[in-house]
Design an enzyme around this catalytic site. Structure first.
Site, PDB file in Angstrom:
ATOM      1  N   GLU A  34       0.854  -1.195   0.000  1.00  0.00           N
ATOM      2  CA  GLU A  34       0.000   0.000   0.000  1.00  0.00           C
ATOM      3  C   GLU A  34       0.886   1.239   0.000  1.00  0.00           C
ATOM      4  OE1 GLU A  34      -3.366   0.863  -0.315  1.00  0.00           O
ATOM      5  OE2 GLU A  34      -2.360   2.796  -0.356  1.00  0.00           O
ATOM      6  N   GLY A  39      -7.133   0.973   3.172  1.00  0.00           N
ATOM      7  CA  GLY A  39      -8.584   1.042   2.959  1.00  0.00           C
ATOM      8  C   GLY A  39      -8.949   1.726   1.652  1.00  0.00           C
ATOM      9  N   GLY A  40      -7.999   2.461   1.055  1.00  0.00           N
ATOM     10  CA  GLY A  40      -8.227   3.034  -0.269  1.00  0.00           C
ATOM     11  C   GLY A  40      -9.294   4.115  -0.304  1.00  0.00           C
ATOM     12  N   THR A  41      -9.900   4.263  -1.466  1.00  0.00           N
ATOM     13  CA  THR A  41     -10.809   5.377  -1.741  1.00  0.00           C
ATOM     14  C   THR A  41     -12.058   5.348  -0.866  1.00  0.00           C
ATOM     15  OG1 THR A  41     -10.067   5.291  -4.041  1.00  0.00           O
ATOM     16  CG2 THR A  41     -12.062   6.559  -3.590  1.00  0.00           C
ATOM     17  N   CYS A  42     -12.733   4.225  -0.829  1.00  0.00           N
ATOM     18  CA  CYS A  42     -14.026   4.153  -0.129  1.00  0.00           C
ATOM     19  C   CYS A  42     -13.886   4.614   1.322  1.00  0.00           C
ATOM     20  CB  CYS A  42     -14.557   2.727  -0.184  1.00  0.00           C
ATOM     21  SG  CYS A  42     -16.073   2.493   0.749  1.00  0.00           S
ATOM     22  N   HIS A 441     -45.942  -2.914   6.209  1.00  0.00           N
ATOM     23  CA  HIS A 441     -46.540  -1.581   6.115  1.00  0.00           C
ATOM     24  C   HIS A 441     -46.146  -0.771   7.348  1.00  0.00           C
ATOM     25  CE1 HIS A 441     -49.415   1.589   5.402  1.00  0.00           C
ATOM     26  NE2 HIS A 441     -49.764   1.493   6.696  1.00  0.00           N
TER      27      HIS A 441
HETATM   28  C1  LIG Z   1     -16.355  10.869  -3.568  1.00  0.00           C
HETATM   29  C2  LIG Z   1     -16.612   9.430  -3.814  1.00  0.00           C
HETATM   30  C3  LIG Z   1     -17.743   8.837  -3.293  1.00  0.00           C
HETATM   31  C4  LIG Z   1     -17.998   7.497  -3.528  1.00  0.00           C
HETATM   32  N1  LIG Z   1     -19.130   6.940  -3.010  1.00  0.00           N
HETATM   33  C5  LIG Z   1     -19.402   5.645  -3.257  1.00  0.00           C
HETATM   34  C6  LIG Z   1     -20.561   5.037  -2.712  1.00  0.00           C
HETATM   35  O1  LIG Z   1     -21.353   5.674  -2.028  1.00  0.00           O
HETATM   36  N2  LIG Z   1     -20.777   3.724  -2.954  1.00  0.00           N
HETATM   37  C7  LIG Z   1     -19.913   2.987  -3.723  1.00  0.00           C
HETATM   38  O2  LIG Z   1     -20.148   1.803  -3.918  1.00  0.00           O
HETATM   39  N3  LIG Z   1     -18.798   3.529  -4.242  1.00  0.00           N
HETATM   40  C8  LIG Z   1     -18.526   4.842  -4.026  1.00  0.00           C
HETATM   41  N4  LIG Z   1     -17.386   5.386  -4.529  1.00  0.00           N
HETATM   42  C9  LIG Z   1     -16.488   4.539  -5.335  1.00  0.00           C
HETATM   43  C10 LIG Z   1     -15.620   3.657  -4.422  1.00  0.00           C
HETATM   44  O3  LIG Z   1     -14.955   4.429  -3.471  1.00  0.00           O
HETATM   45  C11 LIG Z   1     -14.634   2.896  -5.290  1.00  0.00           C
HETATM   46  O4  LIG Z   1     -15.334   2.238  -6.311  1.00  0.00           O
HETATM   47  C12 LIG Z   1     -13.866   1.857  -4.483  1.00  0.00           C
HETATM   48  O5  LIG Z   1     -13.170   2.435  -3.407  1.00  0.00           O
HETATM   49  C13 LIG Z   1     -12.888   1.153  -5.415  1.00  0.00           C
HETATM   50  O6  LIG Z   1     -12.116   0.294  -4.666  1.00  0.00           O
HETATM   51  P1  LIG Z   1     -10.832  -0.369  -5.272  1.00  0.00           P
HETATM   52  O7  LIG Z   1     -10.619  -1.558  -4.428  1.00  0.00           O
HETATM   53  O8  LIG Z   1     -10.934  -0.570  -6.717  1.00  0.00           O
HETATM   54  O9  LIG Z   1      -9.649   0.701  -5.106  1.00  0.00           O
HETATM   55  P2  LIG Z   1      -9.343   1.864  -4.075  1.00  0.00           P
HETATM   56  O10 LIG Z   1     -10.306   1.872  -2.956  1.00  0.00           O
HETATM   57  O11 LIG Z   1      -9.207   3.100  -4.864  1.00  0.00           O
HETATM   58  O12 LIG Z   1      -7.932   1.437  -3.467  1.00  0.00           O
HETATM   59  C14 LIG Z   1      -6.759   1.377  -4.234  1.00  0.00           C
HETATM   60  C15 LIG Z   1      -5.570   1.401  -3.309  1.00  0.00           C
HETATM   61  O13 LIG Z   1      -4.413   1.114  -4.068  1.00  0.00           O
HETATM   62  C16 LIG Z   1      -3.352   1.941  -3.612  1.00  0.00           C
HETATM   63  N5  LIG Z   1      -2.381   2.033  -4.711  1.00  0.00           N
HETATM   64  C17 LIG Z   1      -2.587   2.583  -5.936  1.00  0.00           C
HETATM   65  N6  LIG Z   1      -1.494   2.429  -6.702  1.00  0.00           N
HETATM   66  C18 LIG Z   1      -0.582   1.791  -5.956  1.00  0.00           C
HETATM   67  C19 LIG Z   1       0.758   1.354  -6.181  1.00  0.00           C
HETATM   68  N7  LIG Z   1       1.345   1.511  -7.364  1.00  0.00           N
HETATM   69  N8  LIG Z   1       1.419   0.738  -5.177  1.00  0.00           N
HETATM   70  C20 LIG Z   1       0.822   0.538  -3.977  1.00  0.00           C
HETATM   71  N9  LIG Z   1      -0.438   0.930  -3.702  1.00  0.00           N
HETATM   72  C21 LIG Z   1      -1.138   1.536  -4.682  1.00  0.00           C
HETATM   73  C22 LIG Z   1      -4.032   3.250  -3.298  1.00  0.00           C
HETATM   74  O14 LIG Z   1      -3.268   4.031  -2.402  1.00  0.00           O
HETATM   75  C23 LIG Z   1      -5.338   2.765  -2.659  1.00  0.00           C
HETATM   76  O15 LIG Z   1      -5.202   2.613  -1.274  1.00  0.00           O
HETATM   77  C24 LIG Z   1     -17.093   6.724  -4.299  1.00  0.00           C
HETATM   78  C25 LIG Z   1     -15.927   7.299  -4.798  1.00  0.00           C
HETATM   79  C26 LIG Z   1     -15.693   8.641  -4.568  1.00  0.00           C
HETATM   80  C27 LIG Z   1     -14.438   9.242  -5.131  1.00  0.00           C
END
Ligand SMILES: Cc1cc2nc3c(=O)[nH]c(=O)nc-3n(C[C@H](O)[C@H](O)[C@H](O)COP(=O)(O)OP(=O)(O)OC[C@H]3O[C@@H](n4cnc5c(N)ncnc54)[C@H](O)[C@@H]3O)c2cc1C
Length: 459
Positions: A34, A39-42, A441
């Site tokens: 990482e 935990g990434g984006t979500c 209901h």
């Molecule tokens: C504002 C916003 C609101 C959202 N709301 C919703 C919602 O309500 N419901 C829903 O279902 N989805 C929602 N989403 C979408 C959801 O967050 C994403 O679809 C989901 O997090 C994707 O998960 P993922 O596992 O593909 O990657 P991510 O969660 O993006 O995780 C990728 C990880 O990889 C790491 N990484 C990247 N490149 C490298 C590298 N080269 N080396 C090491 N680590 C790396 C990053 O740091 C990150 O931690 C939302 C997105 C945004 C931006």
């Protein structure tokens, strides 16, 4: 220096950690890499903080409407934006820490912090160290797409990540992008007290939805006094004192909107540009999404792409389902496919939009004989009782097979009620089956059998 593992997982988003859990559970040694926030984006900049903020915005809205319910306050509703932000930060931080400690405590899992880059088909480098494995799972997610608008380098702008850092309410937030992410931020900040303008290039908001859904969403936002400009091309950005001037061109002519803050919400791009995929021979499409087959395998044997980076989904639940597909196929001898997944998602404005399957337009273009039914939320008892009657439900079915093809529930509880239809579609039962159900209901869901009973042929 180099180390070997049975598997490498790049990224700790919504698929990687669970996959690491299954792989280590099967006795494999796994390296999880990482580069930033566990935990990434979500967890950090997506679903969790935004839905926490949406909850604060809803509380503000309901408080302002208190008198409609006979609940009286002595003064105006005030927003403590620092407290609002702290709440979102705390919820994200707890989840982030949970993911990290889960991985660090996982038997057989080695957590490596740093940026991973492929150096060969089965090898990546992190901070000069080479790591090899016969199986590599790419779960790198995506980030905000920033358009190349004239003047962009001379102005400050926010993305879905930096906008979460605001601890004061913007005076006037201009949102470029009238789709899911942009609209959630637009409505929450309006309810926190900002003036908000949404600028959308397409002729309507959330343009991939049906016209009637787009139109109803626009009405909902305009009732909140959000200014909406559709069919609007942004021709330039320029500083105007501390503010930013956004020049747009619409069918009605040129206009300059001056905002205190500018949010870019025009879409997402995959984090594949700095991953060294060329060194591995992993193929991508023209937008940088990793090409995968129905089991999420890439063009290189032993390398899979899961989550947003494969372009087959853009949601937490699709990323998690990618993990389920890969794990089941690899470890359980299953033959699960991503093409079996029924698309479902929500737009978390208030009231929310729950969506499943095809839009009406998609169903029409499929050439099938169709049945359609709609019901306004003004005729849903629960919505009337809550005095939240904006929106409508719509169901589209195949007249021959009696399968439901898609549905939209825009209205209070729509994000939950849609699951009744999603479950039916997953079970592939014909729609008349649901008419014998006895729902609770008063709920929004109780009207689903009624709507289905109203299905009528359309041309
Ligand atoms: C504002 C916003 C609101 C959202 N709301 C919703 C919602 O309500 N419901 C829903 O279902 N989805 C929602 N989403 C979408 C959801 O967050 C994403 O679809 C989901 O997090 C994707 O998960 P993922 O596992 O593909 O990657 P991510 O969660 O993006 O995780 C990728 C990880 O990889 C790491 N990484 C990247 N490149 C490298 C590298 N080269 N080396 C090491 N680590 C790396 C990053 O740091 C990150 O931690 C939302 C997105 C945004 C931006």
């Amino acid at each position: 220096m180099s180390r070997s593992f049975d598997a490498i997982v790049i990224g700790t988003g919504q698929a990687g950690p669970s996959l690491a859990g299954r792989l280590t559970g099967a006795g494999m040694s796994v390296a999880v890499i990482e580069r930033k926030l566990f935990g990434g984006t979500c967890v950090n900049t997506g679903c969790m903080p935004t839905k926490t903020l949406v909850a604060s915005a809803y509380a503000a809205h309901l408080a302002r409407r208190g008198a409609d319910f006979g609940v009286l306050f002595d003064g105006p509703v005030r927003i403590d934006m620092k407290r609002v932000k702290q709440r979102a930060d705390a919820i994200s931080a707890k989840a982030r820490a949970g993911v990290e400690s889960w991985l660090r405590g996982m038997d057989g899992c080695t957590v490596i912090e740093g940026h991973a880059r492929f150096t060969g088909p089965h090898e990546v480098a992190v901070d000069g160290e080479r790591l090899g494995a016969p199986r590599i799972f790419i779960n790198v997610g995506g980030r905000a797409l920033v358009p190349d608008i004239p003047g962009i380098d001379g102005v400050g702008y926010l993305t879905n990540t930096s906008v979460l850092g605001l601890d004061t309410v913007p005076r006037h937030l201009v949102v470029i992008g009238g789709s899911y992410i942009g609209l959630e931020f637009a409505q929450m900040h309006r309810r926190f007290g900002a003036a908000v303008t949404v600028v959308e290039q397409a002729e309507r908001l959330i343009a991939r939805e049906d016209d009637d859904v787009s139109e109803a969403v626009r009405e909902i936002l305009e009732t909140d006094e959000i200014a909406v400009r559709t069919g609007a091309e942004v021709s330039g950005l320029a500083p105007r004192g501390d503010d930013v001037a956004v020049s747009i061109e619409t069918a009605g002519g040129r206009e300059t909107i001056v905002g205190s803050h500018l949010l870019m919400a025009i879409g997402r791009r995959p984090n594949t540009d700095d991953l060294g995929l060329e060194a591995a021979g992993v193929e991508m499409d023209e937008r940088g999404f990793i090409s995968v087959d129905d089991g999420l395998a890439t063009s290189v044997p032993g390398v899979w792409a899961i989550g947003d980076c494969n372009g087959r989904g853009a949601f937490t639940h699709t990323a998690y389902n990618d993990f389920e597909i890969v794990a089941a196929n690899l470890l359980d001898g299953a033959d699960r496919r991503v093409s079996d997944r029924i698309p479902a998602y929500a737009l978390f404005i208030d009231p929310p939009l729950g969506r499943v399957g095809m839009t009406g337009a998609e169903a029409r273009s499929s050439g099938r004989p169709l049945m359609v039914a709609t019901r306004p939320m003004t005729r849903v008892g629960r919505a009337v009782e809550k005095d939240e009657t904006k929106g409508f439900m719509k169901v589209v079915a195949d007249a021959d097979s009696k399968q439901i093809l898609g549905a939209a529930i825009l209205g209070t509880g729509g994000d939950e009620a849609i699951h009744g239809i999603l479950d039916m579609m997953n079970a592939r039962v014909p729609y008349p089956t649901l008419q014998w159900a006895v729902p609770i209901h008063p709920t929004v869901s109780e009207l689903i059998p009624t709507v289905i009973g109203d299905l009528a042929p359309v041309d």
